[in-house]
Write an enzyme that holds these catalytic residues in place. Sequence first.
Site, mmCIF file in Angstrom:
data_model
loop_
_atom_site.group_PDB
_atom_site.id
_atom_site.type_symbol
_atom_site.label_atom_id
_atom_site.label_comp_id
_atom_site.label_asym_id
_atom_site.label_seq_id
_atom_site.Cartn_x
_atom_site.Cartn_y
_atom_site.Cartn_z
ATOM 1 N NE ARG A 168 -3.646 -2.174 2.643
ATOM 2 C CZ ARG A 168 -4.955 -2.154 2.382
ATOM 3 N NH1 ARG A 168 -5.523 -1.051 1.956
ATOM 4 N NH2 ARG A 168 -5.683 -3.235 2.562
ATOM 5 C CG HIS A 214 -1.141 6.231 -0.228
ATOM 6 N ND1 HIS A 214 -1.552 5.123 0.474
ATOM 7 C CD2 HIS A 214 -1.273 5.909 -1.540
ATOM 8 C CE1 HIS A 214 -1.918 4.178 -0.375
ATOM 9 N NE2 HIS A 214 -1.758 4.624 -1.600
ATOM 10 C CE LYS A 263 -0.402 8.967 6.206
ATOM 11 N NZ LYS A 263 -0.179 8.099 5.039
ATOM 12 C CE1 TYR A 273 -1.101 4.519 7.611
ATOM 13 C CE2 TYR A 273 -2.560 2.686 8.093
ATOM 14 C CZ TYR A 273 -1.616 3.287 7.287
ATOM 15 O OH TYR A 273 -1.181 2.646 6.157
ATOM 16 C CG ASP A 317 -1.518 2.310 -3.995
ATOM 17 O OD1 ASP A 317 -2.041 3.445 -4.023
ATOM 18 O OD2 ASP A 317 -1.564 1.576 -2.992
#
Length: 181
Positions: free
Chosen positions: A59, A62, A72, A132, A168
Amino acid sequence: MIFRETALKGAYVIEPERKEDDRGFFARTWCRDEFASHGLSTTLVQCNISYNHKRGTLRGMHFQKAPHAEIKLVRCTAGAIFDVIVDLRPSSSTYTKYVSVVLSSVNRHMLYIPEGMAHGFQTLEDSTEVFYQMSHRYEGLSAGGVRWNDPQFGIAWPPDTRIIAERDQQYPDFMPEKELS
């Protein structure tokens, strides 16, 4: 907590300090005062979980653009991930450099990611969960990304059969003038 700054200024690997006895241990994973004493943001607005069925799930990479750029704090609560951040801050001495760390339910380390960095991970085990904490809520119109395998960054991902979302895979080559603005 033990705060270790990475090679990317403002990004930290944070290790909970265990208080152990015959029952197990207790460890703090968040303390506003401790984060503030290291000059880190203490604003938490949203928490998310990413659950991943299969090893090799990738993933990222981003980020959110200003004015919704986010900080984050990432922790792996089940399984393990190869976690990566790329510095996309044009004024930074580590611009376009990356740092990778393994976060797992065993080591319980966390990664503090400042604004201006792209973030992604690849799962190292089946049934991996990532937690997160974020300084800003998700804003779809501010969401952006860079390609996970862009040669500009040269990220050395673990070899594996990867499961990657179409979005992605389709991020374009890195173009400094278009990122984060």
